[in-house]
Every structure is written in structure tokens, then in C-alpha cells.
Design a protein around this motif. Structure first.
Motif, short mmCIF file in Angstrom:
data_model
loop_
_atom_site.label_atom_id
_atom_site.label_comp_id
_atom_site.label_asym_id
_atom_site.label_seq_id
_atom_site.Cartn_x
_atom_site.Cartn_y
_atom_site.Cartn_z
N TRP A 1 42.20 -28.91 -35.33
CA TRP A 1 41.59 -30.23 -35.12
C TRP A 1 40.11 -30.18 -35.50
O TRP A 1 39.62 -31.05 -36.22
N VAL A 2 39.42 -29.16 -35.05
CA VAL A 2 37.99 -29.00 -35.36
C VAL A 2 37.81 -28.91 -36.87
O VAL A 2 36.96 -29.61 -37.45
N ASP B 1 43.95 -39.15 -35.69
CA ASP B 1 45.12 -38.73 -36.45
C ASP B 1 45.39 -37.23 -36.28
O ASP B 1 46.55 -36.82 -36.13
N SER B 2 44.34 -36.42 -36.29
CA SER B 2 44.52 -34.98 -36.12
C SER B 2 45.03 -34.65 -34.73
O SER B 2 45.87 -33.75 -34.58
N ALA B 3 44.58 -35.36 -33.72
CA ALA B 3 45.05 -35.11 -32.35
C ALA B 3 46.52 -35.48 -32.20
O ALA B 3 47.27 -34.79 -31.50
N LEU B 4 46.94 -36.55 -32.84
CA LEU B 4 48.34 -36.96 -32.74
C LEU B 4 49.28 -35.97 -33.43
O LEU B 4 50.47 -35.95 -33.14
N ALA B 5 48.75 -35.15 -34.33
CA ALA B 5 49.56 -34.19 -35.07
C ALA B 5 49.60 -32.81 -34.41
O ALA B 5 50.07 -31.85 -35.03
N LEU B 6 49.15 -32.70 -33.16
CA LEU B 6 49.14 -31.39 -32.50
C LEU B 6 50.56 -30.83 -32.39
O LEU B 6 51.49 -31.53 -32.01
N THR B 7 50.68 -29.56 -32.70
CA THR B 7 51.95 -28.88 -32.49
C THR B 7 52.09 -28.54 -31.01
O THR B 7 51.11 -28.63 -30.25
N ASP B 8 53.26 -28.11 -30.61
CA ASP B 8 53.45 -27.71 -29.22
C ASP B 8 52.52 -26.55 -28.86
O ASP B 8 51.96 -26.52 -27.76
N GLN C 1 39.88 -39.96 -38.09
CA GLN C 1 40.28 -38.58 -38.40
C GLN C 1 40.57 -37.81 -37.12
O GLN C 1 41.58 -37.12 -37.02
N GLY C 2 39.70 -37.93 -36.11
CA GLY C 2 39.94 -37.27 -34.84
C GLY C 2 41.22 -37.73 -34.18
O GLY C 2 42.00 -36.93 -33.65
N VAL D 1 35.78 -31.63 -39.24
CA VAL D 1 34.62 -31.19 -40.01
C VAL D 1 34.89 -31.34 -41.52
O VAL D 1 34.02 -31.79 -42.27
N ALA D 2 36.09 -31.01 -41.96
CA ALA D 2 36.42 -31.09 -43.39
C ALA D 2 36.45 -32.53 -43.90
O ALA D 2 36.29 -32.75 -45.10
N GLY D 3 36.59 -33.49 -43.01
CA GLY D 3 36.62 -34.90 -43.42
C GLY D 3 35.27 -35.46 -43.81
O GLY D 3 35.18 -36.59 -44.28
N ARG D 4 34.21 -34.69 -43.59
CA ARG D 4 32.87 -35.15 -43.93
C ARG D 4 32.72 -35.24 -45.44
O ARG D 4 33.33 -34.45 -46.15
#
Length: 161
Positions: free
Chosen positions: A27-28, A49-56, A46-47, A32-35
Motif C-alpha cells: 500500500w505504501v 483503491d490500494s486498501a481495497l485490494a489488500l490480500t488476506d 489511490q489510497g 508513493v509510486a502514484g506521484r
């Protein structure tokens, strides 16, 4: 800090800044890469969408770092500072009730109860915890991910907003 300042930070500094929002390396890295972000709305998207894609595994990692509601972490890292501020509505006289409710939740789901505690009273938190104890595993995973995302975005807004 404004989004333009965040965009200009060296990658390591940007990672350190957002790691306190959600301590999941992917996520971090994605935030950061989205800048560079044109505005905070795109940063928060971006934060989100990335949080919703967390794996177990990533969810378990994030939950392992989260204090229980009513606990006041002694650590001085960014996550601990955020947690203390977010739980300011928890009254000392409710800590025993919260501790018992946390134990029931952990016995049921195997991880800490997670809620966006900022601006909520002990009673509101306890009512939500009790409601969520009735969830099945799939529904509770969804609510936990939503809470984790909301907390990460609240923290992200505090540091870059």
C-alpha cells in the motif's frame, strides 16, 4: 503538508510519511509510486483503491499492528500517535467494558476489532462492536477492510491534506 510538497519528497521520505497511515508495504509503495498527484482527490483515490485490494496476508499484517480499542499504545511511531489521537473519545471508565468486548470479538474472528474511532464515544464504539459480532466471516472481513481503509485515508488526510 500540501500534495505538491508530498510529490516533491524523496521516495524514502514519502514512504516514511505514509507508512504511519497503513503499515502495509505494498500500500505504501503504491501510494508513493502514484506521484505526482494533481490533487489530494487523486491521492486519496489511490489510497482507497490500494486498501481495497489488500490480500488476506496484508490484512492480517495491518491488523497485527493495530492496538485494541481502549488501549493506549506506548510506542512513539506514527501509527501509535495516530491511534492515541483517534481514540480520544474513549473514556477511562469504559476501558474494562471495551477490553471484554474486544476479547469476545477476537475469540469470534481471530483478530482485533477495527473501527474508525475518531470522533466516536465509547458507547458508539461498543454498540458497533456488538453489532459486528453478529456478522458472518465474509461480512466482517468486508467491514474490517472498509474500516482499515477509512482509518488509512483519515491518517493520509492528516499528513497530506
Amino acid at each position: 503538508m500540501q500534495v505538491t510538497e508530498f510529490n516533491a519528497l524523496p521516495a524514502g521520505e514519502a514512504r516514511s510519511l505514509v507508512a504511519g497511515c497503513l503499515g502495509v508495504p505494498r500500500w505504501v509503495d503504491e501510494v508513493v509510486a502514484g506521484r505526482p498527484y494533481a490533487d489530494t482527490e487523486l491521492l486519496f483515490k489511490q489510497g482507497h483503491d490500494s486498501a481495497l485490494a489488500l490480500t488476506d496476508d496484508e490484512l492480517a499484517q495491518a491488523l497485527s499492528r493495530h492496538p485494541r480499542i481502549g488501549e493506549r499504545p506506548d510506542a512513539e511511531d506514527a501509527e501509535a500517535r495516530h491511534s492515541r489521537a483517534e481514540q480520544s473519545g474513549v473514556r477511562a471508565e469504559d476501558v474494562d467494558r471495551l477490553r471484554a468486548a474486544n476479547a469476545a470479538y477476537e475469540a469470534r474472528f481471530g483478530h482485533v476489532f477495527l473501527i474508525r474511532a475518531a470522533g466516536r464515544s465509547s458507547e458508539e464504539i461498543l454498540a458497533e462492536l456488538e453489532r459486528r459480532l453478529a456478522n458472518d466471516d465474509a461480512a466482517e472481513r468486508e467491514e474490517t477492510v472498509t474500516a482499515l481503509r477509512d482509518i488509512a485515508l483519515l491518517r493520509l488526510e492528516k499528513v497530506v491534506g
